[in-house]
Write a protein that holds these residues in place. Structure first.
Motif, PDB file in Angstrom:
ATOM      1  N   ARG A  95       0.840  -1.211   0.000  1.00  0.00           N
ATOM      2  CA  ARG A  95       0.000   0.000   0.000  1.00  0.00           C
ATOM      3  C   ARG A  95       0.872   1.257   0.000  1.00  0.00           C
ATOM      4  O   ARG A  95       0.624   2.196   0.752  1.00  0.00           O
ATOM      5  N   LEU A  96       1.861   1.272  -0.838  1.00  0.00           N
ATOM      6  CA  LEU A  96       2.729   2.445  -0.905  1.00  0.00           C
ATOM      7  C   LEU A  96       1.968   3.628  -1.510  1.00  0.00           C
ATOM      8  O   LEU A  96       1.243   3.458  -2.489  1.00  0.00           O
ATOM      9  N   PRO A  97       2.152   4.818  -0.956  1.00  0.00           N
ATOM     10  CA  PRO A  97       1.589   5.996  -1.629  1.00  0.00           C
ATOM     11  C   PRO A  97       2.393   6.278  -2.906  1.00  0.00           C
ATOM     12  O   PRO A  97       3.622   6.377  -2.850  1.00  0.00           O
ATOM     13  N   LEU A  98       1.700   6.393  -4.026  1.00  0.00           N
ATOM     14  CA  LEU A  98       2.413   6.622  -5.284  1.00  0.00           C
ATOM     15  C   LEU A  98       3.265   7.885  -5.205  1.00  0.00           C
ATOM     16  O   LEU A  98       4.379   7.924  -5.718  1.00  0.00           O
ATOM     17  N   GLN A  99       2.717   8.916  -4.565  1.00  0.00           N
ATOM     18  CA  GLN A  99       3.462  10.175  -4.509  1.00  0.00           C
ATOM     19  C   GLN A  99       4.802   9.989  -3.812  1.00  0.00           C
ATOM     20  O   GLN A  99       5.809  10.590  -4.214  1.00  0.00           O
ATOM     21  N   ARG A 100       4.813   9.126  -2.810  1.00  0.00           N
ATOM     22  CA  ARG A 100       6.069   8.879  -2.098  1.00  0.00           C
ATOM     23  C   ARG A 100       7.075   8.154  -3.008  1.00  0.00           C
ATOM     24  O   ARG A 100       8.269   8.450  -2.999  1.00  0.00           O
ATOM     25  N   VAL A 101       6.557   7.214  -3.788  1.00  0.00           N
ATOM     26  CA  VAL A 101       7.431   6.494  -4.720  1.00  0.00           C
ATOM     27  C   VAL A 101       7.973   7.457  -5.774  1.00  0.00           C
ATOM     28  O   VAL A 101       9.177   7.459  -6.078  1.00  0.00           O
ATOM     29  N   VAL A 102       7.095   8.300  -6.304  1.00  0.00           N
ATOM     30  CA  VAL A 102       7.508   9.255  -7.342  1.00  0.00           C
ATOM     31  C   VAL A 102       8.566  10.213  -6.792  1.00  0.00           C
ATOM     32  O   VAL A 102       9.598  10.467  -7.436  1.00  0.00           O
ATOM     33  N   GLU A 103       8.324  10.731  -5.609  1.00  0.00           N
ATOM     34  CA  GLU A 103       9.276  11.683  -5.016  1.00  0.00           C
ATOM     35  C   GLU A 103      10.599  11.013  -4.688  1.00  0.00           C
ATOM     36  O   GLU A 103      11.672  11.590  -4.899  1.00  0.00           O
ATOM     37  N   ALA A 104      10.543   9.788  -4.181  1.00  0.00           N
ATOM     38  CA  ALA A 104      11.781   9.073  -3.863  1.00  0.00           C
ATOM     39  C   ALA A 104      12.576   8.785  -5.135  1.00  0.00           C
ATOM     40  O   ALA A 104      13.808   8.921  -5.168  1.00  0.00           O
ATOM     41  N   CYS A 105      11.868   8.417  -6.196  1.00  0.00           N
ATOM     42  CA  CYS A 105      12.553   8.159  -7.469  1.00  0.00           C
ATOM     43  C   CYS A 105      13.217   9.444  -7.979  1.00  0.00           C
ATOM     44  O   CYS A 105      14.364   9.430  -8.443  1.00  0.00           O
ATOM     45  N   ALA A 106      12.490  10.535  -7.875  1.00  0.00           N
ATOM     46  CA  ALA A 106      13.047  11.811  -8.339  1.00  0.00           C
ATOM     47  C   ALA A 106      14.288  12.187  -7.535  1.00  0.00           C
ATOM     48  O   ALA A 106      15.286  12.685  -8.081  1.00  0.00           O
ATOM     49  N   ALA A 107      14.247  11.920  -6.261  1.00  0.00           N
ATOM     50  CA  ALA A 107      15.381  12.290  -5.402  1.00  0.00           C
ATOM     51  C   ALA A 107      16.602  11.414  -5.631  1.00  0.00           C
ATOM     52  O   ALA A 107      17.736  11.832  -5.367  1.00  0.00           O
ATOM     53  N   HIS A 108      16.373  10.195  -6.111  1.00  0.00           N
ATOM     54  CA  HIS A 108      17.485   9.250  -6.238  1.00  0.00           C
ATOM     55  C   HIS A 108      17.742   8.807  -7.679  1.00  0.00           C
ATOM     56  O   HIS A 108      18.397   7.792  -7.916  1.00  0.00           O
ATOM     57  N   GLY A 109      17.241   9.588  -8.609  1.00  0.00           N
ATOM     58  CA  GLY A 109      17.584   9.354 -10.010  1.00  0.00           C
ATOM     59  C   GLY A 109      16.936   8.142 -10.634  1.00  0.00           C
ATOM     60  O   GLY A 109      17.451   7.600 -11.621  1.00  0.00           O
ATOM     61  N   ALA A 110      15.831   7.708 -10.085  1.00  0.00           N
ATOM     62  CA  ALA A 110      15.140   6.551 -10.656  1.00  0.00           C
ATOM     63  C   ALA A 110      13.904   7.006 -11.440  1.00  0.00           C
ATOM     64  O   ALA A 110      13.505   8.171 -11.353  1.00  0.00           O
ATOM     65  N   ILE A 111      13.325   6.083 -12.199  1.00  0.00           N
ATOM     66  CA  ILE A 111      12.150   6.404 -13.026  1.00  0.00           C
ATOM     67  C   ILE A 111      10.992   5.491 -12.631  1.00  0.00           C
ATOM     68  O   ILE A 111      11.101   4.268 -12.740  1.00  0.00           O
ATOM     69  N   PRO A 112       9.866   6.073 -12.189  1.00  0.00           N
ATOM     70  CA  PRO A 112       8.678   5.252 -11.904  1.00  0.00           C
ATOM     71  C   PRO A 112       7.782   5.169 -13.138  1.00  0.00           C
ATOM     72  O   PRO A 112       7.547   6.173 -13.804  1.00  0.00           O
TER      73      PRO A 112
END
Lengths: 209, 140
Positions: free
Chosen positions: A93-110
């Motif tokens: 049940r991950l919040p998508l926004q958290r995944v998107v922000e974490a990816c942005a901060a660490h150079g990943a692509i969701p």
């Protein structure tokens, strides 16, 4: 270069394919892909080393992940130790926004995958949660799609201005390469894949008959 | 052509496609024999009343079809396991095709792995899975 960006091996709970057999199959059947990305469910497989298989079969074998959010399933390309430390990949049940922000901060692509699918696809949740911020790419061709799922995904991508990738979502050997993504440049490692996705110059392909 | 020895099996070999009998009469007979004759398997209207698209082919019947297909191809094979993932219901009275293809051969152990797929008329995969079967060479 053509990569299948969405595959599962026996490392996933519902995966039944050994990576070696994927490689054998691609070569024996002359599947028109140059490699694939293992996107195991709710985890990042940091330990497996497929470099010798990649070398033996002349294929690019990369690793990503498929996590689960309130908007459905999301592929993550460019997983790093730092990204792994930011959220629990096993959380369903991950919040998508958290995944998107974490990816942005660490150079990943969701990349939300099979977005046209009921329950586990993004389109089914946009009405309830709204259009998420920070999504640029969705999977528009999925090898496991049924009925109008790919069509729904493409319409959503067109309406919201998303780019589209393709992936087989293979869980068994013979399903690999049914959908894929073509890149103009050669990709040989995960940073290059992330860079190619960020460049937004790619084309989703389907080989489904 | 049927397979009787593992040395005759080739990587990528396709098993003859199998068209299962999913008629309501056949499913009723199976469900009754299996002691699992609930209305969702034997009555379209009752199944729809449960919110299903129609009467279901029981999962164990689908697995039986998979085993039958394997034995049509290799009559002497010992099926060690059939491991299925049910992605969508298999509906009674609708046409399906079952495909199988060899994806791994371990001649030393005598084991063959087979990918199995149940597709509907639209080509959608309803059930997929793998089977491990043992096929010995006659001398072993």
């Amino acid at each position: 270069m053509i990569l299948d960006l969405h595959t599962h091996s026996i490392k996933s709970d519902d995966g039944r394919a050994k990576v070696q057999n994927y490689c054998q199959w691609i070569r024996a059947r002359e599947i028109p892909i140059d490699g694939f990305v293992l996107t195991e469910h709710r985890q990042y497989d940091a330990t497996s080393d497929y470099s010798s298989l990649a070398s033996e079969f002349g294929l690019c074998i990369l690793k990503g992940s498929e996590v689960e959010t309130e908007y459905g399933h999301v592929l993550v390309f460019g997983v790093t130790d730092a990204l792994l430390a930011t959220f629990d990949f096993s959380d369903i049940r991950l919040p998508l926004q958290r995944v998107v922000e974490a990816c942005a901060a660490h150079g990943a692509i969701p990349v939300p995958c099979h977005p046209g699918r009921k329950r586990v696809g993004m389109q089914a949740h946009v009405g309830e949660f709204g259009v998420p911020e920070g999504v640029r790419i969705v999977e528009i061709y999925n090898g496991g799609s049924r009925a109008r799922e790919d069509e729904i995904a493409q319409t959503m991508a067109d309406d919201l201005g998303y780019l589209g990738i393709g992936g087989s979502d293979a869980h068994i050997v013979s399903h690999i390469g049914r959908c894929a993504t073509r890149f103009p440049a050669t990709i040989s490692n995960t940073p290059e894949l992330v860079e190619a996705l960020r460049a937004e110059d790619f084309e989703a392909l389907t080989f489904k008959t | 052509m049927t397979i009787n020895r593992i040395s005759d099996v080739e990587f990528g070999e396709e098993l003859p496609v199998f068209t299962p009998d999913t008629s309501l009469d056949n499913v009723r007979r199976f469900a009754t024999a299996a002691g699992w004759a609930g209305p969702r398997f034997t009555d379209h209207e009752a199944a729809r009343a449960e919110g299903l698209p129609g009467a279901l082919v029981p999962g164990i019947m689908s697995q039986g079809f998979l085993a039958a297909m394997i034995h049509r191809w290799a009559p002497e094979a010992q099926i060690k396991n059939v491991d299925t993932v049910f992605r969508a219901p298999v509906i009674v009275d609708q046409p399906y095709t079952i495909s199988g293809v060899v994806t791994d051969i371990d001649e030393e152990a005598g084991n063959v792995e087979i990918d199995l797929t149940v597709n509907n008329e639209a080509g959608e995969t309803r059930v997929f899975g793998t089977a491990t079967v043992r096929i010995s060479n006659p001398s072993s």
